[in-house]
Design a protein around this motif. Structure first.
Motif, short mmCIF file in Angstrom:
data_model
loop_
_atom_site.label_atom_id
_atom_site.label_comp_id
_atom_site.label_asym_id
_atom_site.label_seq_id
_atom_site.Cartn_x
_atom_site.Cartn_y
_atom_site.Cartn_z
N CYS A 26 0.84 -1.19 0.00
CA CYS A 26 0.00 0.00 0.00
C CYS A 26 0.88 1.25 0.00
O CYS A 26 1.78 1.38 0.82
CB CYS A 26 -0.93 0.01 1.22
SG CYS A 26 -2.04 1.42 1.22
N HIS A 27 0.55 2.16 -0.91
CA HIS A 27 1.30 3.41 -1.06
C HIS A 27 0.50 4.62 -0.58
O HIS A 27 0.88 5.76 -0.88
CB HIS A 27 1.69 3.61 -2.52
CG HIS A 27 2.59 2.56 -3.06
ND1 HIS A 27 3.96 2.68 -3.06
CD2 HIS A 27 2.32 1.34 -3.60
CE1 HIS A 27 4.50 1.60 -3.59
NE2 HIS A 27 3.53 0.77 -3.94
N CYS A 28 -0.59 4.43 0.16
CA CYS A 28 -1.42 5.56 0.57
C CYS A 28 -0.68 6.45 1.57
O CYS A 28 0.27 6.02 2.23
CB CYS A 28 -2.76 5.09 1.14
SG CYS A 28 -2.71 4.52 2.85
N ARG A 29 -1.10 7.69 1.70
CA ARG A 29 -0.42 8.65 2.58
C ARG A 29 -0.51 8.22 4.04
O ARG A 29 0.43 8.43 4.80
CB ARG A 29 -1.01 10.05 2.40
CG ARG A 29 -0.54 10.74 1.15
CD ARG A 29 0.97 10.95 1.08
NE ARG A 29 1.38 12.00 2.02
CZ ARG A 29 2.57 12.07 2.60
NH1 ARG A 29 3.48 11.16 2.37
NH2 ARG A 29 2.87 13.04 3.42
N ASN A 30 -1.64 7.63 4.46
CA ASN A 30 -1.73 7.17 5.85
C ASN A 30 -0.68 6.10 6.15
O ASN A 30 -0.04 6.14 7.20
CB ASN A 30 -3.13 6.66 6.18
CG ASN A 30 -4.10 7.78 6.45
OD1 ASN A 30 -3.72 8.94 6.62
ND2 ASN A 30 -5.38 7.45 6.48
N CYS A 31 -0.53 5.15 5.25
CA CYS A 31 0.49 4.11 5.47
C CYS A 31 1.90 4.71 5.44
O CYS A 31 2.75 4.32 6.24
CB CYS A 31 0.37 3.00 4.42
SG CYS A 31 -0.98 1.84 4.75
N GLN A 32 2.14 5.65 4.53
CA GLN A 32 3.45 6.29 4.48
C GLN A 32 3.78 6.97 5.81
O GLN A 32 4.86 6.80 6.36
CB GLN A 32 3.50 7.31 3.35
CG GLN A 32 3.48 6.70 1.97
CD GLN A 32 3.25 7.75 0.89
OE1 GLN A 32 3.17 8.95 1.15
NE2 GLN A 32 3.15 7.28 -0.35
N TRP A 107 -3.08 2.03 -4.13
CA TRP A 107 -2.94 3.45 -3.84
C TRP A 107 -1.69 4.05 -4.48
O TRP A 107 -1.04 4.93 -3.91
CB TRP A 107 -2.99 3.74 -2.34
CG TRP A 107 -4.38 3.61 -1.81
CD1 TRP A 107 -4.91 2.55 -1.14
CD2 TRP A 107 -5.43 4.58 -1.93
NE1 TRP A 107 -6.23 2.78 -0.83
CE2 TRP A 107 -6.56 4.04 -1.30
CE3 TRP A 107 -5.52 5.85 -2.49
CZ2 TRP A 107 -7.78 4.71 -1.24
CZ3 TRP A 107 -6.72 6.52 -2.42
CH2 TRP A 107 -7.83 5.96 -1.81
N VAL A 108 -1.37 3.59 -5.71
CA VAL A 108 -0.20 4.15 -6.39
C VAL A 108 -0.41 5.61 -6.79
O VAL A 108 0.55 6.30 -7.12
CB VAL A 108 0.25 3.30 -7.60
CG1 VAL A 108 0.73 1.93 -7.15
CG2 VAL A 108 -0.85 3.18 -8.63
N PHE A 124 -2.79 -0.36 -8.88
CA PHE A 124 -4.12 0.23 -8.80
C PHE A 124 -4.01 1.64 -8.23
O PHE A 124 -3.33 1.83 -7.21
CB PHE A 124 -5.04 -0.63 -7.94
CG PHE A 124 -5.26 -2.01 -8.49
CD1 PHE A 124 -6.23 -2.25 -9.43
CD2 PHE A 124 -4.43 -3.06 -8.11
CE1 PHE A 124 -6.43 -3.52 -9.96
CE2 PHE A 124 -4.61 -4.33 -8.62
CZ PHE A 124 -5.60 -4.57 -9.55
N PRO A 125 -4.68 2.63 -8.85
CA PRO A 125 -4.62 3.99 -8.34
C PRO A 125 -5.12 4.11 -6.91
O PRO A 125 -4.62 4.93 -6.14
CB PRO A 125 -5.53 4.79 -9.28
CG PRO A 125 -5.76 3.92 -10.45
CD PRO A 125 -5.51 2.51 -10.02
N GLU A 126 -6.11 3.31 -6.55
CA GLU A 126 -6.65 3.28 -5.19
C GLU A 126 -6.76 1.82 -4.76
O GLU A 126 -5.98 1.00 -5.20
CB GLU A 126 -7.98 4.02 -5.14
CG GLU A 126 -7.82 5.51 -5.43
CD GLU A 126 -9.10 6.29 -5.33
OE1 GLU A 126 -10.18 5.68 -5.09
OE2 GLU A 126 -9.04 7.53 -5.49
N ASN A 127 -7.74 1.52 -3.92
CA ASN A 127 -7.93 0.16 -3.45
C ASN A 127 -8.87 -0.57 -4.41
O ASN A 127 -10.00 -0.11 -4.62
CB ASN A 127 -8.53 0.18 -2.04
CG ASN A 127 -8.40 -1.13 -1.32
OD1 ASN A 127 -7.68 -2.02 -1.76
ND2 ASN A 127 -9.09 -1.25 -0.22
#
Length: 129
Positions: A26-32, A107-108, A124-127
């Motif tokens: 996962c590349h989302c901002r929350n995970c980052q 979440w790319v 995938f751009p999101e989930n």
């Protein structure tokens, strides 16, 4: 099959029974932000498949998700879904960090620019649904 793992200091140990539902990066901002890393690689299991020995702490990072970690060493271990009975387990916290291989990137759209994805996995751009 049972897969074991734990935190850096050993105060938290866990076991996951069976095979994961999916294995994603996962590349989302929350995970980052939560991992202080460009992405979070995790295996998704049902809540019932996970047993935890030791004390964990939680931080609600959204209405849907709590992030669980060791309060002694700070190792980020799990993402606990409140909206579905599933938990994401950090791949590198398994005793065998190669036990599961990611099958896709999610979440790319939030991926940091200096990360290059050339592993051939679906993105995938999101989930994805």
């Amino acid at each position: 099959m049972i897969h074991h793992g734990g935190c850096l200091c050993g105060a938290v140990r866990f076991a996951c029974a069976g095979e994961p539902i999916n294995v994603r990066i996962c590349h989302c901002r929350n995970c980052q932000r939560a991992t202080a890393s460009p992405f979070f690689a995790r295996a998704l299991f049902s809540h019932d498949a996970l047993t935890i020995d030791g004390e964990t702490a939680r931080h609600p990072s959204s209405d849907a998700l709590d992030r669980m970690f060791c309060p002694r060493c700070g190792t980020r271990l799990f993402t606990w879904r409140n909206t579905r009975p599933v938990v994401g387990v950090a791949l590198v916290c398994f005793d065998d960090p190669n036990a599961f291989v990611p099958t896709e990137h999610i979440w790319v759209s939030a991926k940091v620019g200096w990360v290059t994805l050339n592993d051939g996995l679906p993105q995938f751009p999101e989930n994805p649904a």
